[in-house]
Design a protein around this motif. Sequence first.
Motif, PDB file in Angstrom:
ATOM      1  N   ALA A 179       0.836  -1.207   0.000  1.00  5.70           N
ATOM      2  CA  ALA A 179       0.000   0.000   0.000  1.00  5.70           C
ATOM      3  C   ALA A 179       0.870   1.257   0.000  1.00  5.70           C
ATOM      4  O   ALA A 179       0.555   2.240  -0.682  1.00  5.70           O
ATOM      5  CB  ALA A 179      -0.943  -0.004   1.202  1.00  5.70           C
ATOM      6  N   ALA A 180       1.975   1.212   0.736  1.00  6.04           N
ATOM      7  CA  ALA A 180       2.853   2.378   0.823  1.00  6.04           C
ATOM      8  C   ALA A 180       3.532   2.685  -0.512  1.00  6.04           C
ATOM      9  O   ALA A 180       3.839   3.835  -0.802  1.00  6.04           O
ATOM     10  CB  ALA A 180       3.908   2.150   1.908  1.00  6.04           C
ATOM     11  N   TRP A 181       3.758   1.660  -1.328  1.00  9.54           N
ATOM     12  CA  TRP A 181       4.453   1.829  -2.603  1.00  9.54           C
ATOM     13  C   TRP A 181       3.526   2.169  -3.760  1.00  9.54           C
ATOM     14  O   TRP A 181       3.997   2.568  -4.820  1.00  9.54           O
ATOM     15  CB  TRP A 181       5.242   0.565  -2.943  1.00  9.54           C
ATOM     16  N   ILE A 182       2.220   1.948  -3.602  1.00  5.53           N
ATOM     17  CA  ILE A 182       1.281   2.210  -4.699  1.00  5.53           C
ATOM     18  C   ILE A 182       0.493   3.472  -4.374  1.00  5.53           C
ATOM     19  O   ILE A 182      -0.239   3.505  -3.387  1.00  5.53           O
ATOM     20  CB  ILE A 182       0.338   1.012  -4.944  1.00  5.53           C
ATOM     21  N   GLU A 183       0.681   4.472  -5.180  1.00  6.73           N
ATOM     22  CA  GLU A 183       0.025   5.760  -4.956  1.00  6.73           C
ATOM     23  C   GLU A 183      -1.492   5.597  -4.883  1.00  6.73           C
ATOM     24  O   GLU A 183      -2.100   4.952  -5.735  1.00  6.73           O
ATOM     25  CB  GLU A 183       0.389   6.717  -6.098  1.00  6.73           C
ATOM     26  N   GLY A 184      -2.075   6.151  -3.830  1.00  5.10           N
ATOM     27  CA  GLY A 184      -3.526   6.120  -3.680  1.00  5.10           C
ATOM     28  C   GLY A 184      -4.087   4.812  -3.149  1.00  5.10           C
ATOM     29  O   GLY A 184      -5.293   4.661  -3.019  1.00  5.10           O
ATOM     30  N   ALA A 185      -3.211   3.864  -2.835  1.00  5.69           N
ATOM     31  CA  ALA A 185      -3.686   2.557  -2.369  1.00  5.69           C
ATOM     32  C   ALA A 185      -4.073   2.610  -0.895  1.00  5.69           C
ATOM     33  O   ALA A 185      -3.520   3.388  -0.119  1.00  5.69           O
ATOM     34  CB  ALA A 185      -2.610   1.496  -2.578  1.00  5.69           C
ATOM     35  N   THR A 186      -5.018   1.764  -0.525  1.00  2.72           N
ATOM     36  CA  THR A 186      -5.377   1.539   0.874  1.00  2.72           C
ATOM     37  C   THR A 186      -4.943   0.116   1.209  1.00  2.72           C
ATOM     38  O   THR A 186      -4.575  -0.645   0.310  1.00  2.72           O
ATOM     39  CB  THR A 186      -6.898   1.659   1.082  1.00  2.72           C
ATOM     40  N   GLU A 187      -5.038  -0.260   2.478  1.00  2.00           N
ATOM     41  CA  GLU A 187      -4.704  -1.650   2.818  1.00  2.00           C
ATOM     42  C   GLU A 187      -5.630  -2.625   2.106  1.00  2.00           C
ATOM     43  O   GLU A 187      -5.210  -3.703   1.699  1.00  2.00           O
ATOM     44  CB  GLU A 187      -4.747  -1.859   4.330  1.00  2.00           C
ATOM     45  N   GLN A 188      -6.899  -2.241   1.938  1.00  2.00           N
ATOM     46  CA  GLN A 188      -7.855  -3.120   1.257  1.00  2.00           C
ATOM     47  C   GLN A 188      -7.480  -3.294  -0.223  1.00  2.00           C
ATOM     48  O   GLN A 188      -7.460  -4.415  -0.729  1.00  2.00           O
ATOM     49  CB  GLN A 188      -9.286  -2.572   1.362  1.00  2.00           C
ATOM     50  N   THR A 189      -7.168  -2.197  -0.909  1.00  2.00           N
ATOM     51  CA  THR A 189      -6.816  -2.330  -2.329  1.00  2.00           C
ATOM     52  C   THR A 189      -5.470  -3.031  -2.480  1.00  2.00           C
ATOM     53  O   THR A 189      -5.275  -3.800  -3.416  1.00  2.00           O
ATOM     54  CB  THR A 189      -6.798  -0.966  -3.064  1.00  2.00           C
ATOM     55  N   ALA A 190      -4.556  -2.787  -1.535  1.00  2.00           N
ATOM     56  CA  ALA A 190      -3.253  -3.445  -1.602  1.00  2.00           C
ATOM     57  C   ALA A 190      -3.395  -4.956  -1.394  1.00  2.00           C
ATOM     58  O   ALA A 190      -2.710  -5.740  -2.049  1.00  2.00           O
ATOM     59  CB  ALA A 190      -2.301  -2.853  -0.564  1.00  2.00           C
TER      60      ALA A 190
END
Length: 131
Positions: free
Chosen positions: A79-90
């Motif tokens: 999540a930290a590496w993907i812009e705009g990501a949340t834990e759910q999307t990650a």
Amino acid sequence: MTLRREAFLDRVQERGEYPSRREADRAARVVLALLGAHLVGGVRAQVAARLPEDFALILLNPLQSAEPLSPERFVRATAAWIEGATEQTAAWDVGAVLSTVADAVDQDLLGQILLQLPAGYDLLFGHPMPA
């Protein structure tokens, strides 16, 4: 047998339900860079041999990890590496990529991968192990 880049990304895109190939590619790059930091030696080389060349290189030249991340922390790092990501999307990104990796390797190699990872990764790969 090595998966072609298009076939690999098609599977990630389908599983992740990404609207574009670009999003599937971004998820694959981040997750494989993190996974590569957790695999060592022959296992990492064998997994890389089953991936398209550009993804194999990412796996073989990973981000450095001071310690193995638990599955939860692996998802958080994604999540930290993907812009705009949340834990759910990650979590979705990780599952889409790792289940595609699981399909690219045989059961024996998947078992070797899971032996190198902290408990709980079997679920991220979409292959729950019996307790």
